[in-house]
Design a protein around this motif. Sequence first.
Motif, PDB file in Angstrom:
ATOM      1  N   ALA A 123       0.824  -1.214   0.000  1.00 56.52           N
ATOM      2  CA  ALA A 123       0.000   0.000   0.000  1.00 56.52           C
ATOM      3  C   ALA A 123       0.853   1.256   0.000  1.00 56.52           C
ATOM      4  CB  ALA A 123      -0.916   0.001   1.224  1.00 56.52           C
ATOM      5  N   GLY A 124       2.153   1.123  -0.260  1.00 56.73           N
ATOM      6  CA  GLY A 124       3.052   2.251  -0.088  1.00 56.73           C
ATOM      7  C   GLY A 124       3.471   2.966  -1.350  1.00 56.73           C
ATOM      8  N   ILE A 125       2.844   2.677  -2.501  1.00 63.00           N
ATOM      9  CA  ILE A 125       3.214   3.338  -3.747  1.00 63.00           C
ATOM     10  C   ILE A 125       2.255   4.497  -3.985  1.00 63.00           C
ATOM     11  CG2 ILE A 125       3.682   3.056  -6.205  1.00 63.00           C
ATOM     12  CD1 ILE A 125       3.949   0.074  -5.743  1.00 63.00           C
ATOM     13  N   ALA A 126       2.787   5.704  -4.015  1.00 67.03           N
ATOM     14  CA  ALA A 126       1.955   6.882  -4.239  1.00 67.03           C
ATOM     15  C   ALA A 126       1.615   7.021  -5.723  1.00 67.03           C
ATOM     16  CB  ALA A 126       2.668   8.136  -3.746  1.00 67.03           C
ATOM     17  N   ILE A 127       0.626   7.838  -6.004  1.00 67.60           N
ATOM     18  CA  ILE A 127       0.264   8.123  -7.393  1.00 67.60           C
ATOM     19  C   ILE A 127       1.241   9.159  -7.945  1.00 67.60           C
ATOM     20  CG2 ILE A 127      -1.518   9.067  -8.910  1.00 67.60           C
ATOM     21  CD1 ILE A 127      -3.599   8.074  -6.925  1.00 67.60           C
ATOM     22  N   VAL A 169      -1.642   0.733 -11.534  1.00 65.08           N
ATOM     23  CA  VAL A 169      -2.992   1.301 -11.564  1.00 65.08           C
ATOM     24  C   VAL A 169      -3.141   2.276 -10.401  1.00 65.08           C
ATOM     25  CG1 VAL A 169      -5.464   0.807 -11.651  1.00 65.08           C
ATOM     26  CG2 VAL A 169      -3.818  -0.899 -12.451  1.00 65.08           C
ATOM     27  N   ALA A 170      -3.591   3.476 -10.694  1.00 65.43           N
ATOM     28  CA  ALA A 170      -3.851   4.478  -9.666  1.00 65.43           C
ATOM     29  C   ALA A 170      -5.294   4.362  -9.187  1.00 65.43           C
ATOM     30  CB  ALA A 170      -3.590   5.877 -10.214  1.00 65.43           C
ATOM     31  N   PHE A 171      -5.495   4.497  -7.865  1.00 63.72           N
ATOM     32  CA  PHE A 171      -6.823   4.431  -7.269  1.00 63.72           C
ATOM     33  C   PHE A 171      -7.071   5.691  -6.436  1.00 63.72           C
ATOM     34  CE2 PHE A 171      -5.778   0.038  -8.052  1.00 63.72           C
ATOM     35  CZ  PHE A 171      -6.976  -0.540  -8.431  1.00 63.72           C
ATOM     36  N   ARG A 172      -8.305   6.172  -6.497  1.00 63.29           N
ATOM     37  CA  ARG A 172      -8.746   7.290  -5.662  1.00 63.29           C
ATOM     38  C   ARG A 172     -10.038   6.876  -4.972  1.00 63.29           C
ATOM     39  NH1 ARG A 172     -10.027  11.525  -9.318  1.00 63.29           N
ATOM     40  NH2 ARG A 172     -12.183  10.785  -9.279  1.00 63.29           N
ATOM     41  N   LEU A 173      -9.997   6.805  -3.646  1.00 65.94           N
ATOM     42  CA  LEU A 173     -11.179   6.464  -2.862  1.00 65.94           C
ATOM     43  C   LEU A 173     -11.699   7.731  -2.189  1.00 65.94           C
ATOM     44  CD1 LEU A 173     -10.013   3.126  -1.175  1.00 65.94           C
ATOM     45  CD2 LEU A 173     -11.306   3.430  -3.302  1.00 65.94           C
ATOM     46  N   ARG A 174     -13.005   7.934  -2.270  1.00 65.53           N
ATOM     47  CA  ARG A 174     -13.602   9.160  -1.738  1.00 65.53           C
ATOM     48  C   ARG A 174     -14.816   8.818  -0.888  1.00 65.53           C
ATOM     49  NH1 ARG A 174     -14.195  13.446  -6.202  1.00 65.53           N
ATOM     50  NH2 ARG A 174     -11.978  13.631  -5.644  1.00 65.53           N
ATOM     51  N   ALA A 175     -14.887   9.470   0.294  1.00 60.01           N
ATOM     52  CA  ALA A 175     -16.056   9.318   1.156  1.00 60.01           C
ATOM     53  C   ALA A 175     -17.120  10.321   0.729  1.00 60.01           C
ATOM     54  CB  ALA A 175     -15.672   9.536   2.613  1.00 60.01           C
ATOM     55  N   SER A 211     -20.116  10.835   2.440  1.00 60.44           N
ATOM     56  CA  SER A 211     -20.980  11.311   3.522  1.00 60.44           C
ATOM     57  C   SER A 211     -20.376  12.468   4.306  1.00 60.44           C
ATOM     58  CB  SER A 211     -21.291  10.156   4.488  1.00 60.44           C
ATOM     59  OG  SER A 211     -20.082   9.603   4.996  1.00 60.44           O
ATOM     60  N   VAL A 212     -19.027  12.534   4.390  1.00 59.59           N
ATOM     61  CA  VAL A 212     -18.349  13.602   5.117  1.00 59.59           C
ATOM     62  C   VAL A 212     -17.204  14.137   4.264  1.00 59.59           C
ATOM     63  CG1 VAL A 212     -18.916  12.721   7.412  1.00 59.59           C
ATOM     64  CG2 VAL A 212     -16.833  11.949   6.274  1.00 59.59           C
ATOM     65  N   LYS A 213     -16.746  15.326   4.587  1.00 55.96           N
ATOM     66  CA  LYS A 213     -15.671  15.954   3.826  1.00 55.96           C
ATOM     67  C   LYS A 213     -14.330  15.638   4.477  1.00 55.96           C
ATOM     68  CE  LYS A 213     -14.355  20.280   1.602  1.00 55.96           C
ATOM     69  NZ  LYS A 213     -14.684  21.726   1.414  1.00 55.96           N
ATOM     70  N   ILE A 214     -13.625  14.659   3.934  1.00 54.69           N
ATOM     71  CA  ILE A 214     -12.282  14.311   4.379  1.00 54.69           C
ATOM     72  C   ILE A 214     -11.425  14.085   3.148  1.00 54.69           C
ATOM     73  CG2 ILE A 214     -13.028  13.305   6.565  1.00 54.69           C
ATOM     74  CD1 ILE A 214     -12.756  10.552   5.311  1.00 54.69           C
ATOM     75  N   ASP A 215     -10.108  14.032   3.359  1.00 53.73           N
ATOM     76  CA  ASP A 215      -9.193  13.841   2.233  1.00 53.73           C
ATOM     77  C   ASP A 215      -9.424  12.488   1.571  1.00 53.73           C
ATOM     78  OD1 ASP A 215      -8.048  16.288   2.720  1.00 53.73           O
ATOM     79  OD2 ASP A 215      -6.369  15.481   3.876  1.00 53.73           O
ATOM     80  N   ASP A 216      -9.299  12.477   0.243  1.00 53.88           N
ATOM     81  CA  ASP A 216      -9.366  11.217  -0.487  1.00 53.88           C
ATOM     82  C   ASP A 216      -8.191  10.328  -0.098  1.00 53.88           C
ATOM     83  OD1 ASP A 216     -11.530  12.323  -1.760  1.00 53.88           O
ATOM     84  OD2 ASP A 216     -10.423  12.841  -3.585  1.00 53.88           O
ATOM     85  N   LEU A 217      -8.377   9.041  -0.256  1.00 50.91           N
ATOM     86  CA  LEU A 217      -7.296   8.073  -0.065  1.00 50.91           C
ATOM     87  C   LEU A 217      -6.780   7.683  -1.441  1.00 50.91           C
ATOM     88  CD1 LEU A 217      -5.720   6.528   2.059  1.00 50.91           C
ATOM     89  CD2 LEU A 217      -7.429   4.724   1.964  1.00 50.91           C
ATOM     90  N   ARG A 218      -5.495   7.934  -1.701  1.00 48.94           N
ATOM     91  CA  ARG A 218      -4.926   7.760  -3.035  1.00 48.94           C
ATOM     92  C   ARG A 218      -3.722   6.825  -2.945  1.00 48.94           C
ATOM     93  NH1 ARG A 218      -6.111  12.054  -6.463  1.00 48.94           N
ATOM     94  NH2 ARG A 218      -4.003  12.025  -7.334  1.00 48.94           N
ATOM     95  N   PHE A 219      -3.631   5.886  -3.873  1.00 49.98           N
ATOM     96  CA  PHE A 219      -2.520   4.928  -3.860  1.00 49.98           C
ATOM     97  C   PHE A 219      -2.423   4.274  -5.229  1.00 49.98           C
ATOM     98  CE2 PHE A 219      -6.402   2.946  -2.453  1.00 49.98           C
ATOM     99  CZ  PHE A 219      -6.435   1.700  -3.065  1.00 49.98           C
ATOM    100  N   THR A 220      -1.320   3.550  -5.434  1.00 51.26           N
ATOM    101  CA  THR A 220      -1.069   2.833  -6.682  1.00 51.26           C
ATOM    102  C   THR A 220      -0.826   1.364  -6.378  1.00 51.26           C
ATOM    103  OG1 THR A 220      -0.110   4.774  -7.773  1.00 51.26           O
ATOM    104  CG2 THR A 220       0.488   2.625  -8.671  1.00 51.26           C
ATOM    105  N   LEU A 221      -1.385   0.482  -7.195  1.00 48.48           N
ATOM    106  CA  LEU A 221      -1.146  -0.950  -7.072  1.00 48.48           C
ATOM    107  C   LEU A 221      -0.503  -1.471  -8.354  1.00 48.48           C
ATOM    108  CD1 LEU A 221      -4.455  -2.300  -5.441  1.00 48.48           C
ATOM    109  CD2 LEU A 221      -2.309  -1.663  -4.322  1.00 48.48           C
ATOM    110  N   LYS A 222       0.398  -2.420  -8.182  1.00 48.09           N
ATOM    111  CA  LYS A 222       0.949  -3.159  -9.322  1.00 48.09           C
ATOM    112  C   LYS A 222       0.145  -4.434  -9.459  1.00 48.09           C
ATOM    113  CE  LYS A 222       5.189  -5.385 -10.978  1.00 48.09           C
ATOM    114  NZ  LYS A 222       6.534  -5.858 -10.586  1.00 48.09           N
TER     115      LYS A 222
END
Length: 464
Positions: A9-13, A388-394, A396-407
């Motif tokens: 889970a440690g590869i940034a976009i 592959v880059a992923f962006r997860l967004r909540a 219901s509330v305003k918080i920072d997206d969770l962004r990461f890259t998977l091989k």
Amino acid sequence: RVHLFVDQAGIAIPRTERAIYAMLEQSVHPVSAPNQGAFHPKVWVARFTHATQKPLLRVAVLSRNLTFDRSWDIALTSEATPTGRRRAKSRALGDLLRSLPGISNEPLPDSLLSDLETLAGEVERTQFPPPEGFTEPISYQALGLPDSSQRTWIPRKDGARLLAIAPFINRTGLDALTGVISGHSTLVSRQESLDALSEEALAGWDDIFVLSDTAADEATDETADRPSSLHAKAIAIEHGWDVSWFVGSANFTAAAFQGKNVEVMASVTGRKGSRDSRKGSGIDRFLDNGFLALCEPYRPQETEAQNNDVITAQRLLEETRDALIQNDKLKIQCRQADNGWRWSLHGNITLPDGIEMAAWPVSISEEHARTPPNLEWPLPTARLTRFVAFRLRATSVKIDDLRFTLKCPAEGLPDDRLGQILRTLIDSPERFLRFLRALLGGLDGLVDWSMDERKTTESTQWVV
């Protein structure tokens, strides 16, 4: 010849999309910590060979990740040639290298397995000399390996004075340190980490500091988004006339000290000296020679408590990320199409209520991100990738997206893909000459050359 083992889970976009990222796929190996923690070591092992001489090994143990941030970090480096005897002080490095195939998320080629075994055998037969002023060879500790015990790691069992520096702390880690000290103790950490602890958890420390505002230089336009804060992890324990220093990746937390995370620490011992002396490596000499000028006394600040909705949403984002990482059906399929290829991501992706996901190949820009189930893009050969880059967004509330890259595993990639990428990047005599100059110019030259890729391809319309 470069292989990077990184937490899954440690590869940034990446900030910029580039076809050249595909050249990294054979060098980047995602791994999982065996005890459900993080794969957290920051250690470099380099092997230099010569036709008529023994190989030279260089080891660097750091607190720094492979990022562009501007944080305060620390590193300990040393180099030596292997001898004929196994050295207990460097055996942990060999254990770490041998553990990598077993915790890798993908099979490793036989050639790499052989190289790892060779490197492990040589590194554990090498006595790495300490920096000037220290008397004993460097000793290495690897925490959280598959065969290691779960007892709490303690740097030393005795000490008269303690200096501890780390950005992230909890009571378990702090108690493990103060429990072996009979005298004065000094803690340096981040404001937010200290504010999160109770007065009782900090009661065992005589002095507590944070970095002052002036320690972080003012960011420029180019560095405004790069963190600049304390990130070093170091422990100094004075015992008798000596002092032992420990540096590496471990924060003062239960995950680090009790073997949940995989960590690497290195230690050296020497004379502590006196405050007025020009020799020695004790706590007073370190503090008075500049570090204390970067700090200011810790003063608790009131922080707004996160409401339950925010905490729940953050936990849900992390659980969704973990589910994607552990989804063994997640894979890329490539098939030829008119004027190029169709790149698609598959894998029975199920999202919980309140979470949105977008994904895209890292070789194209985020503006082309798509949401399930429509995860397919038309791409030229040079833009096919396993990253592959992923962006997860909540929602219901305003918080920072969770962004990461998977091989991800891939099917249908053309055999000549890497060759086509190079032909795309070296598409003229001028670019070829610039490439040769970059090779002669070393790392900086290659970085500048790869940055030119965007100038070559930015006018090409290849995504519909």
